[in-house]
Enzyme design. Structure first.
Site, mmCIF file in Angstrom:
data_model
loop_
_atom_site.group_PDB
_atom_site.id
_atom_site.type_symbol
_atom_site.label_atom_id
_atom_site.label_comp_id
_atom_site.label_asym_id
_atom_site.label_seq_id
_atom_site.Cartn_x
_atom_site.Cartn_y
_atom_site.Cartn_z
ATOM 1 N N GLU A 534 68.136 39.328 4.552
ATOM 2 C CA GLU A 534 67.073 39.158 5.553
ATOM 3 C C GLU A 534 67.034 37.692 5.988
ATOM 4 O OE1 GLU A 534 63.149 40.184 4.301
ATOM 5 O OE2 GLU A 534 63.663 42.238 3.736
ATOM 6 N N GLU A 585 56.536 45.399 13.781
ATOM 7 C CA GLU A 585 55.977 46.493 12.985
ATOM 8 C C GLU A 585 54.470 46.269 12.872
ATOM 9 O OE1 GLU A 585 58.779 47.668 9.565
ATOM 10 O OE2 GLU A 585 59.457 45.647 10.114
ATOM 11 N N LYS A 588 52.330 46.385 9.397
ATOM 12 C CA LYS A 588 52.613 45.543 8.239
ATOM 13 C C LYS A 588 51.352 44.786 7.843
ATOM 14 C CE LYS A 588 56.348 43.833 6.974
ATOM 15 N NZ LYS A 588 57.559 43.040 6.675
ATOM 16 N N GLU A 594 53.696 38.469 10.270
ATOM 17 C CA GLU A 594 54.510 39.530 9.659
ATOM 18 C C GLU A 594 54.751 40.706 10.611
ATOM 19 O OE1 GLU A 594 56.042 39.680 6.778
ATOM 20 O OE2 GLU A 594 55.311 37.815 5.906
#
Length: 612
Positions: A534, A585, A588, A594
């Site tokens: 990542e 997203e 999250k 995030e």
């Protein structure tokens, strides 16, 4: 390839090479070509005699001819007649759709270049340039332009910042531009539009470069950043503000340093390769700068599903394929995703969530998991890695409870994979985070924290025994926002021209090497490779989150990972890296940032015009 003065040696060497060629006619040959017979002879000798085996695409009639430049103004009367004569011969051989006749200009022809939309050709060159542009329009040929942000920067360093000149400025200036190259290119487009009342003439950038030494602004570090960023930008579909959504055909200047060039010392140091004579029989040609051009497909993207507005898995797989993304990290395998991946040829990193590990300490459960998620799909899905858990650490309250289960689960999954004779094809690992490290600066002093050594050493020994890489989540973003007083933004986003005291020009490499050094100290040697599982940067949501900064980070990370630069400790090879993440997203938890790491929006449009 741009060839400045065609000679038989070069043209013969190009036969059957499949290299596309820009063939130049030197300025001092133009007067002769105002004679139609001489133009015919030149075309036959240099084009017709080679066209079946050499991919000649452009003929640049002259280079940087201008009424304003003393060394080239004497060629002004010959330029357009020479272009017209060469065009007639090319057309007579019915090659006019294949070979385009143009000329290369320099930026000094322009006035009022800021903002670019106000740009015009200078009044004293309009009568010279207008008929040339009309000629190009009539023959559907591009204008060639030599564009050098380097010269603009050294000419006015008080008003032209280095970051703006080398594609490293995160936020746009008052005219909306984040880099000088685009502003200069658009200045020409706007000037063309004003001189002929419309703009149907495209531009090919026939030269652009940055010297590696020789004078003010000439630096290996700066040149590396410039060339890397220019290549990434030109190959992307970002385009410019005025001409968005397409690559920019660009020729780097130059292949080699040229020690006989006249002028400033920097003129001798624009080469991207070094040519050395080893002895009478052998020469060595090496790259000054490790570019994305010499790339290996090793950049993937993580497919997280923690959102309620994301596309169907089948559409996601098609999006990966459409954008040339060849690797995917899947956090929680479900039937919808695995079925969509069949016959896609996308390489997969399949993850086992932390909360599933306790069950897999039972060999029967491990067998069932491997059969259900690997064996049932392996003939149609390219599963390369299985990441058993993610960021499990004795130092993280949310994951420390899984420590007793991690290694037993890895061992059980490995036994099943081996029993199916897939151990050379599917590698079993786990993904760590850099909080396990201590003494990370300089990277060579890095170790694992004393209180995690017993935990991590057994994991690393397992990986070494099975010839498997360690997976590591590496985020310069979090290091930067955690200590902005000591971690500079330019260092975090690959935009620092010169190395720091430990020799590093970017934080990503320093963090990666810190793990390599810590592995070596933990087991007494380092034969374990690392895959970056990542890495990302958010475009908004909190401090450090910016669209401009994220664009620079992702573009530079991709270019660096795909190059053969490697790191100081592990040089000369690409760095297999997975960008985090495919989509924003919205479900999250944690900081607002995030939710914003996606390189695509949920509607499947790109945020950053990246080329994977």
């Amino acid at each position: 390839m741009r060839v400045y003065d065609p000679i038989p040696e070069t043209l013969n060497a190009l036969k059957d090479s499949n290299l596309q060629i820009m063939l130049c006619i030197p300025n001092d040959k133009l007067q002769a070509l105002t004679d139609p017979k001489e133009a015919y002879n030149w075309v036959v000798a240099n084009v017709i005699n080679y066209i079946k085996q050499v991919r000649i695409r452009y003929i640049s009639v002259g280079n940087e001819i201008s009424p304003l430049i003393a060394r080239s103004s004497q060629f002004v009367p010959f330029l357009l007649p020479a272009m017209e004569n060469v065009q007639r011969v090319i057309t007579s051989f019915r090659l006019n759709d294949r070979v385009k006749i143009s000329t290369a200009i320099e930026m000094g022809l322009l006035a009022n270049t800021y903002p670019p939309s106000q740009s015009t050709f200078r009044g004293d060159v309009t009568s010279f340039i207008k008929p040339i542009i009309e000629f190009l329009k009539q023959n559907n040929a591009p204008l060639l332009a030599n564009i050098y942000p380097y010269f603009a920067y050294i000419g006015d360093p008080e008003h032209v910042s280095l970051s703006y000149a080398i594609f490293a400025q995160p936020e746009p200036d008052s005219s909306g531009y984040t880099n000088l190259f685009d502003a200069m290119l658009d200045s020409i487009y706007y000037a063309i539009g004003k001189v002929i009342g419309e703009n149907k003439v495209e531009i090919v950038v026939s030269e652009s470069g940055w010297p590696s030494e020789g004078g003010f602004g000439g630096s290996m570090g700066i040149a590396t950043i410039y060339y890397r960023n220019l290549i990434g930008h030109a190959k992307s579909k970002a385009g410019t503000i005025h001409k968005p959504g397409k690559p920019i055909e660009t020729y780097l200047f130059a292949m080699f340093d040229e020690n006989l060039k006249i002028g400033a010392e920097t003129e001798r140091h624009f080469g991207i390769h070094v040519f050395r004579i080893i002895n009478r029989r052998f020469v060595e040609i090496t790259l000054h700068f490790p570019f994305e051009s010499f790339e290996v497909q090793c950049v993937g993207v993580c497919y997280g599903r923690n959102g309620n507005n994301l596309p169907l898995a089948e559409d996601v797989v098609n999006l990966y394929k459409a954008n040339g993304i060849t690797s995917m990290r899947v956090y929680d395998p479900i039937l919808e995703t695995l079925n969509a991946l069949k016959d896609s040829n996308i390489q997969i990193m399949l993850c086992i969530p932390n909360d599933k590990l306790q069950a897999l300490t039972d060999p029967k459960e491990a067998y069932n998991w491997v059969v259900a998620n690997v064996i049932n799909y392996i003939k149609q899905v390219r599963i390369r890695y299985i990441s058993v858990g993610n960021e499990i650490s004795p130092l993280i309250a949310g994951s420390s409870q899984f420590i007793p289960f991690l290694l037993p689960a890895m061992e059980n999954v490995q036994r099943v994979i081996t029993s199916f004779r897939l151990n050379d094809r599917v590698k079993i690992s786990t993904a760590i985070e850099t909080g396990l490290l201590a003494n990370t600066y300089p990277p060579s002093q890095s170790t694992f924290h004393g209180d995690v050594t017993s935990f991590i050493k057994s994991i690393i020994e397992f990986l070494k025994q099975n010839n498997v890489p360690l997976l590591a989540n590496i985020y310069p973003y979090f290091a930067y926002i955690g200590d902005p007083d000591h971690v500079s933004l330019s260092y975090a986003i690959f935009a620092q021209p010169e190395p720091d005291s430990s020799g590093y020009t970017n934080l990503f490499d320093a963090m990666l090497d810190s793990i390599y050094y810590a592995i070596g100290k933990a087991i007494g040697e380092n034969k374990v490779e690392i895959v970056v599982s990542e890495s990302g940067w958010p475009p908004d949501g909190d401090f450090g989150g910016s669209m401009g900064i994220a664009t620079i980070y992702y573009r530079n990370l991709i270019g660096h990972a795909k190059s053969k630069a490697g790191t100081i400790h592990k040089p000369g090879k690409p760095i297999e890296t997975y960008l985090f993440a495919m989509f924003d997203e919205n479900l999250k938890i944690g900081a607002e940032t995030e939710k914003h790491f996606g390189v695509f929006y949920p509607d499947k449009t790109q945020k950053y015009n990246l080329t994977f």
